[in-house]
Design a protein around this motif. Structure first.
Motif, short mmCIF file in Angstrom:
data_model
loop_
_atom_site.label_atom_id
_atom_site.label_comp_id
_atom_site.label_asym_id
_atom_site.label_seq_id
_atom_site.Cartn_x
_atom_site.Cartn_y
_atom_site.Cartn_z
N UNK A 6 -11.98 -11.60 -5.63
CA UNK A 6 -10.68 -12.25 -5.82
C UNK A 6 -9.70 -11.26 -6.44
N UNK A 7 -8.39 -11.37 -6.16
CA UNK A 7 -7.72 -12.41 -5.38
C UNK A 7 -7.86 -12.26 -3.87
N UNK A 8 -8.27 -11.08 -3.41
CA UNK A 8 -8.55 -10.92 -1.99
C UNK A 8 -9.65 -9.90 -1.83
N UNK A 9 -10.28 -9.90 -0.64
CA UNK A 9 -11.46 -9.06 -0.43
C UNK A 9 -11.31 -8.28 0.88
N UNK A 10 -11.30 -6.95 0.82
CA UNK A 10 -11.14 -6.16 2.05
C UNK A 10 -12.32 -6.32 3.02
N UNK A 11 -13.47 -6.76 2.50
CA UNK A 11 -14.63 -6.95 3.37
C UNK A 11 -14.56 -8.26 4.15
N UNK A 12 -13.61 -9.13 3.79
CA UNK A 12 -13.42 -10.40 4.49
C UNK A 12 -11.99 -10.41 5.04
N UNK A 13 -11.77 -9.87 6.23
CA UNK A 13 -10.40 -9.73 6.76
C UNK A 13 -9.65 -11.06 6.84
N UNK A 14 -10.37 -12.17 7.08
CA UNK A 14 -9.69 -13.46 7.21
C UNK A 14 -9.19 -13.99 5.86
N UNK A 15 -9.72 -13.44 4.73
CA UNK A 15 -9.33 -13.88 3.39
C UNK A 15 -8.08 -13.11 2.99
N UNK A 16 -6.90 -13.76 3.16
CA UNK A 16 -5.62 -13.07 2.98
C UNK A 16 -5.21 -13.01 1.51
#
Length: 694
Positions: A6-16
């Motif tokens: 959090x707040x975002x994860x580069x390994x999860x592209x869909x998690x903006x």
């Protein structure tokens, strides 16, 4: 490590992005709860996003850390479209009770689609595909952040202690025990069930090697002649999987070429290949697919109006199938035959393809395990995007993908019109990535130029309608006369006939209307045996005993559904005034059976009298069961989609002296047959984190 996503994860592209909306900490800092609003860019077709009117979807995630009990609970639910789709997810990290060096991870989720602009099936497939992908990446992501912490020198987090205890112990020195680096867990260590469980073993000892390969080897000439080039590892996987089938599978053992297709489809991961192969073998048994070419004759309508057929072979020796999809009246075929007849015809085409591959292997002296499909889209227009027709196409793709992997060598799509991208947008998410790489698409007359048909098919056999010299006997298709259209009731009755051509009987089970079978036992110690397949929905199987004979069976009127049961295949015997424990008793514990399971069992009777086998609708807990009914729900109930189950069963009574062995192992596995999978009408529900196999 988990909080670092959090707040975002580069390994999860869909998690903006994500924003904290609520946070709580207890005074002793043992409890820490964070609630976040997460913004996701779902991998969905652009057309579907346009119809839905959104670019992003929002989820609320609540993370509850309990340092006292050493647990982390993660709960998530969707905020976007919550009145149409209900998604709930729960994850939990805990310390293993027997080994404190191990962290246990458990994950489960539920999906309930009430309605979604007529694209319920598409949304369900996208959600399941996205969720499966997230499960696979979960371990990779947590290990990434663990490694990041180690690189920063953080290899130990002290155990939480109450504040008072901390002050008393502050003067004494602590000996910190270093934590060994995390190691990779082999795929076979993952236990798949209704929950996806995983042990992250951080012990310093190396993982045990997998079982050694069998001593026997395949003959080199046999491999070259029938299977193609195999590495020693691939050969070992084939031998081990074949031996496992010979030791455990009671039915027909597939040929090496077919086993190899499933191994290749899962990159020679034995556990994954074994799972999908077992599902496919169960499906073939349920629907007598091995005998379809010998026992089923296609209706005349298909022979006249289905514009497809086999046509020689390509330059690599693969059988060539020609489909003139643009000339085919998909709406007329569905209205005249129903989805099941179309699906069965496609199955017969695939079975014929397997047979032709074997023949061509003998003719050309080299292994040929797949075929080439040539699809001509000349004439394709908006009428081909008729929703029930597209739904039937998606179901057919699902069945073929699950049960005929690695059989499509190449797909040549010719004369693609301007409307084709719309159809491709709807269909492509359901096609495996490896299969999609085999597609070659030509617009207009591009197939006649360099890199076109002549690169793959000899000039002498190019069909005449494509400018070639070879007369093609594939039917030209055309509009199906409306006089051949059939009502939904006629098609439903026909479906029942299709599935009752064997010793198995078909029955429908509805919410509030179980199906029951009466067995009269004269001699005690007789053995009641059963074998049934749960074709659609989830059911509860019960066995009851009564000294009284029930009233003559009555057909269910399906009161709430206001639809009569077709074919009289729903029978209720237990009178509503009967009381359990007074008028009848339960002799076996209830058994919950999931959709696609195949169950065999037996019961040794203790008393003479009347035994009742009951298949009862299994209700899944829903989040909004107390709400007033909506229009979508009423329509769904009228279509008997989410409230109808289907079983195929066979029962027999055997004298105890004639009974050999025990059938109570209740082996079961999932069927991939799409007609029997979750309903794709206006109300469909799934509850899964991974496939269950008992």
């Amino acid at each position: 490590a988990y909080e670092r996503r959090f707040p975002t994860c580069p390994l999860i592209p869909m998690f903006v992005a994500s924003d904290t909306v609520n946070e709580y900490k207890s005074e002793d800092e043992a409890i820490h709860v964070i609630e976040r609003r997460c913004k996701l860019d779902i991998d969905a077709p652009r057309l579907l996003k346009k119809i839905a009117g959104v670019d992003y979807v929002y989820f609320v995630q609540k993370n509850s850390l309990n340092r006292r009990e050493r647990t982390l609970h993660i709960e998530a639910y969707n905020e976007t479209f919550s009145n149409r789709v209900i998604i709930n997810e729960h994850c939990c990290y805990t310390v293993h009770p027997d080994n404190e060096d191990w962290t246990c991870f458990e994950q489960s989720a539920s999906l309930d689609i009430k309605s979604f602009f007529g694209f319920e099936s598409t949304v369900e497939k996208i959600a399941m595909k996205q969720y499966t992908s997230n499960i696979k990446k979960g371990k990779e992501i947590i290990e990434y952040y663990l490694k990041q912490l180690e690189e920063e020198g953080i290899t130990f987090v002290p155990r939480w202690t109450p504040p008072v205890a901390c002050k008393l112990e502050s003067s004494t020195s602590h000996t910190r025990r270093p934590v060994s680096p995390a190691i990779n867990i082999p795929d076979s260590a993952t236990k798949e069930g209704l929950n996806n469980k995983e042990l992250l073993n951080t012990s310093s000892s190396p993982s045990e090697p997998t079982a050694g390969t069998p001593d026997d080897k395949l003959d080199a000439d046999y491999i070259k002649r029938y299977l193609g080039d195999l590495t020693p590892m691939q050969e070992s996987c084939l031998i081990r999987l074949r031996q496992w089938l010979q030791e455990t599978h009671k039915g027909k053992i597939p040929k090496d070429e077919h086993i190899l297709r499933f191994l290749r489809a899962r990159d020679f991961n034995i556990d994954k290949a074994r799972e999908i192969l077992c599902q496919s073998l169960t499906w073939r048994k349920q629907h007598q697919v091995d005998y379809i070419l010998d026992t089923w004759n296609p209706p005349q309508v298909l022979q006249d109006y289905y514009a497809g057929g086999w046509h020689h072979h390509d330059k690599d020796g693969r059988p060539l199938y020609v489909l003139r999809l643009g000339q085919m009246d998909t709406k007329g075929l569905v209205r005249a035959l129903g989805e099941e007849a179309l699906l069965r015809y496609v199955l017969s085409i695939n079975e014929e393809g397997l047979r032709r591959c074997e023949e061509n292997t003998k003719v050309f002296g080299r292994p040929i395990s797949s075929w080439t499909c040539l699809v001509d889209l000349e004439g394709l227009n908006m009428r081909h995007l008729w929703r029930p027709g597209v739904k039937a196409l998606l179901r057919i793709i699902e069945v073929v993908e699950a049960n005929y992997p690695e059989t499509l060598g190449r797909l040549l799509i010719l004369r693609a019109p301007r409307v084709f991208p719309v159809l491709w947008t709807l269909v492509s998410p359901f096609i495996d990535d490896n299969t999609r790489k085999k597609f070659l698409i030509y617009a207009g007359n591009d197939y006649q130029g360099p890199g076109g048909l002549l690169d793959y098919i000899d000039k002498e056999i190019i069909p005449d309608f494509l400018g070639g010299e070879c007369m093609c006997e594939v039917p030209e298709g055309g509009l199906v006369p409306k006089s051949l259209y059939r009502t939904a009731e006629e098609l439903e009755n026909e479906d029942i006939k299709l599935w009752t051509e064997t010793i198995y009987q078909s029955a429908s089970v509805f919410k509030g209307a179980p199906h029951e079978v009466l067995i009269q036992i004269v001699d005690a110690s007789s053995v009641i045996t059963w074998d049934f397949d749960v074709c659609k929905g989830d059911i509860v199987f019960n066995i009851f005993h009564s000294k009284r004979a029930p009233q003559p069976p009555k057909k269910d009127s399906l009161g709430a559904h206001s639809i009569t049961s077709p074919g009289g295949n729903n029978i209720q015997l237990i009178d509503k005034v009967w009381q359990l424990g007074r008028d009848y008793s339960m002799v076996e514990s209830p058994l919950i059976c999931k959709e696609g399971e195949s169950v065999q069992g037996s019961h040794v009777t203790r008393w003479p009298g009347f035994y009742i086998l009951q298949w009862k609708f299994h209700s899944m807990p829903a989040c909004a069961t107390t709400n007033l009914p909506r229009v979508d729900d009423v329509l769904a109930s009228l279509q008997v989609s989410s409230h109808k189950c289907k079983v195929m069963y066979y029962t027999e009574v055997i004298g105890s002296e004639d009974f050999r062995g025990s059938m109570t192992s209740l082996e079961s596995s999932h069927s991939g047959f799409s007609q029997l999978s979750a309903a794709t009408t206006s109300s469909s529900q799934s509850h899964s984190s991974s496939m269950i196999s008992r």
